[in-house]
Write an enzyme that holds these catalytic residues in place. Structure first.
Site, short mmCIF file in Angstrom:
data_model
loop_
_atom_site.label_atom_id
_atom_site.label_comp_id
_atom_site.label_asym_id
_atom_site.label_seq_id
_atom_site.Cartn_x
_atom_site.Cartn_y
_atom_site.Cartn_z
N HIS A 125 -18.58 -32.98 -8.65
CA HIS A 125 -18.45 -34.19 -9.47
C HIS A 125 -18.46 -35.45 -8.61
CE1 HIS A 125 -15.95 -36.45 -12.78
NE2 HIS A 125 -17.08 -37.06 -12.47
N TYR A 132 1.84 -51.35 13.15
CA TYR A 132 0.49 -51.91 13.12
C TYR A 132 0.49 -53.20 12.31
CZ TYR A 132 -4.51 -52.30 12.01
OH TYR A 132 -5.78 -52.75 11.87
#
Length: 231
Positions: A170, A228
């Site tokens: 799909h 980060y």
């Protein structure tokens, strides 16, 4: 109602062709207002350049249209089951982006071969099984969502740590805290799918990145000790 959310969902849908995630109308974005329990989704089969915020459709989690002149996406029932099963999710994207969908058609999850993948997904992006004939005939779109949620539970995957899934034969569903985050994760899914495909072409015996490297890259961007970016 939900005019601001309709605007954000429209803008997120417009990003799909911008980032090369859709051909024609092969994709959709939704976002939910958890307070009201209503969500906004793209109308079915409408070209991106032909729609505006006013064309977005408001639905409830029982599948009833609350507001809108157009029919909602044919994938609406899948979105509903993901929203019901993953309470942390605020936005959902469905695409048939070519590299990720190639993995889906092959029936394979996307292994974590490097730090780009590990920055966003903790481990493999799974590919769930085909629906049975009965599941397809009974309620195809709903059962697609039911399968996604149940497979994440079975695999003990955290939908926040792995914000995407492949549906065999799909395509791709990705999600995030809102519509734009969901699109961001869909873009990254396509990029890591591309990298993984090329990686296996270059080295057919490639192994997944070491777990300690995966952990380092994932947890430096996510969780209590993330460092980060800018605080």
């Amino acid at each position: 109602m939900l005019e601001e959310l309709k605007k954000k969902v429209y803008e997120a849908n417009i990003l799909l062709p911008k980032y090369g995630l859709v051909t024609f109308t092969w994709g959709n974005v939704s976002a939910i207002d958890r307070e009201s329990g209503y969500f906004v989704i793209k109308p079915s089969g409408v070209e991106y350049e032909d729609m505006g915020p006013e064309d977005m459709v408001i639905m409830d989690l029982d599948g009833n249209k609350v507001e809108g002149n157009l029919n909602p996406s044919s994938d609406t029932a899948t979105h509903i089951e993901i929203y019901k099963g993953f309470k942390e999710v605020g936005g959902i994207v469905h695409t048939h982006s070519s590299y990720a969908t190639s993995w889906a058609q092959a029936g394979r999850g996307i292994p974590c071969y490097g730090t780009t993948h590990a920055d966003y997904f903790y481990g493999e992006i799974p590919c769930v099984r085909n629906l049975s004939k009965e599941e397809i005939e009974e309620a195809y779109e709903k059962n697609t969502g039911v399968l996604i949620v149940s497979e994440f539970e079975r695999l003990k995957k955290d939908p926040v740590a792995v914000p995407a899934v492949l549906c065999k034969n799909h395509g791709v569903f990705a999600w995030g805290k809102d519509a734009h985050a969901a699109v961001h994760n869909a873009v990254v899914t396509e990029e890591v799918a591309k990298m993984a495909y090329r990686c296996e072409l270059i080295n057919s015996e490639v192994k997944e990145a070491p777990q300690e490297l995966q952990d380092k890259h994932y947890y430096r961007k996510h969780g209590a000790n993330a460092y980060y970016g800018q605080n």
